[in-house]
Scaffold this active site. Structure first.
Site, PDB file in Angstrom:
ATOM      1  CE1 TYR A 127     -14.875  10.344   1.723  1.00 24.90           C
ATOM      2  CE2 TYR A 127     -13.417   8.444   1.656  1.00 24.90           C
ATOM      3  CZ  TYR A 127     -14.172   9.396   1.002  1.00 24.90           C
ATOM      4  OH  TYR A 127     -14.224   9.412  -0.376  1.00 24.90           O
ATOM      5  CG  ASP A 147      -9.567  -2.095  -2.138  1.00 22.51           C
ATOM      6  OD1 ASP A 147      -8.728  -1.266  -2.540  1.00 22.51           O
ATOM      7  OD2 ASP A 147     -10.743  -2.093  -2.533  1.00 22.51           O
ATOM      8  CB  THR A 179      -0.930   0.040   1.236  1.00 29.16           C
ATOM      9  OG1 THR A 179      -1.601   1.308   1.282  1.00 29.16           O
ATOM     10  CG2 THR A 179      -0.182  -0.151   2.539  1.00 29.16           C
TER      11      THR A 179
END
Ligand code: ITT
Length: 201
Positions: free
Chosen positions: A156, A70, A7
């Site tokens: 978020y 993911d 990642t």
């Protein structure tokens, strides 16, 4: 034993490293150890498919067992959007701020009580042999605020509130978030699997 975190998201890397810190592992990352290896563009099928795809790509190209994540945010009022497109919601290459601003704008007429959402995470693992792929999943339920709050976390987190605590994820410590989060849940299962591999080694 070595594992490679497939990642480029630093927020994910911090959370994964913190939860695996007590295992006898050497943790490599794409950013530090394979900076020229670029993950392929993600598909739109499922979190699981993308996680296993990223892990498989990294393991085959480096010869090291790889772990990929993911994840994304599913908003009930948007029938699951932005979902697997969470990272590129505002545009390809969007910053976290751009994605948060877009989501708050899209939800501006949705009243409190109808702003339920959930984070989902799939951690995929793959071996260089291409055999023995695994996928571990986690979910976290909450609501979308009307304005960002807090400085912690990433993505978020500043607009995702856990109603029982009255806090957004960005207002929690890293440890508090890991204890309840979608990623924390998936990582606990990953950890059991890694312990088995360490015992066999
Ligand atoms: P890699 O593919 O390199 O892992 P990415 O950021 O592109 O990094 P994803 O495609 O899985 O990763 O996108 C996940 C997006 O969902 C991420 O960019 C965040 O915006 C969001 N997200 C996932 N987990 C989150 C979390 O714990 N808190 C806040 N936002 C999160």
């Amino acid at each position: 034993m070595k594992i490679l975190l497939a990642t480029t998201n630093k927020g994910k890397i911090n959370e994964i490293k913190e939860l695996l810190a007590d295992l006898d592992l050497e943790i490599l990352t794409l950013i530090d150890d394979f900076p020229s290896l670029k993950l392929p563009e993600e598909g739109v099928l499922s979190f699981r498919f993308n996680a296993l795809g990223k892990a498989g790509f990294a393991a085959i190209n480096t010869g090291i067992m790889a772990v990929a994540d993911d994840s994304g945010l599913e908003v009930e009022a948007l029938v699951g959007q932005p979902g697997i497109r969470s990272a590129r919601y505002a545009r390809v290459g969007a910053t976290d701020d751009e994605n948060n601003t877009k989501l708050l704008k899209v939800l501006k007429d949705i009243p409190e009580g109808q702003r339920r959402a959930r984070f989902r995470c799939v951690i995929g693992t793959a071996q260089p042999s291409g055999r023995d792929e695994r996928g571990f999943e986690g979910t976290l339920y909450g609501t979308i605020t009307t304005a960002p709050r807090g400085e912690g976390g990433f993505g978020y987190d500043p607009i995702f509130e856990i109603p029982e605590t009255g806090k957004t994820l960005a207002e929690m410590t890293a440890q508090e978030k890991n204890e309840i989060s979608h990623r924390g849940e998936a990582l606990l299962e990953l950890k059991e699997y890694l312990k088995e591999l360490l015992n066999e080694a």
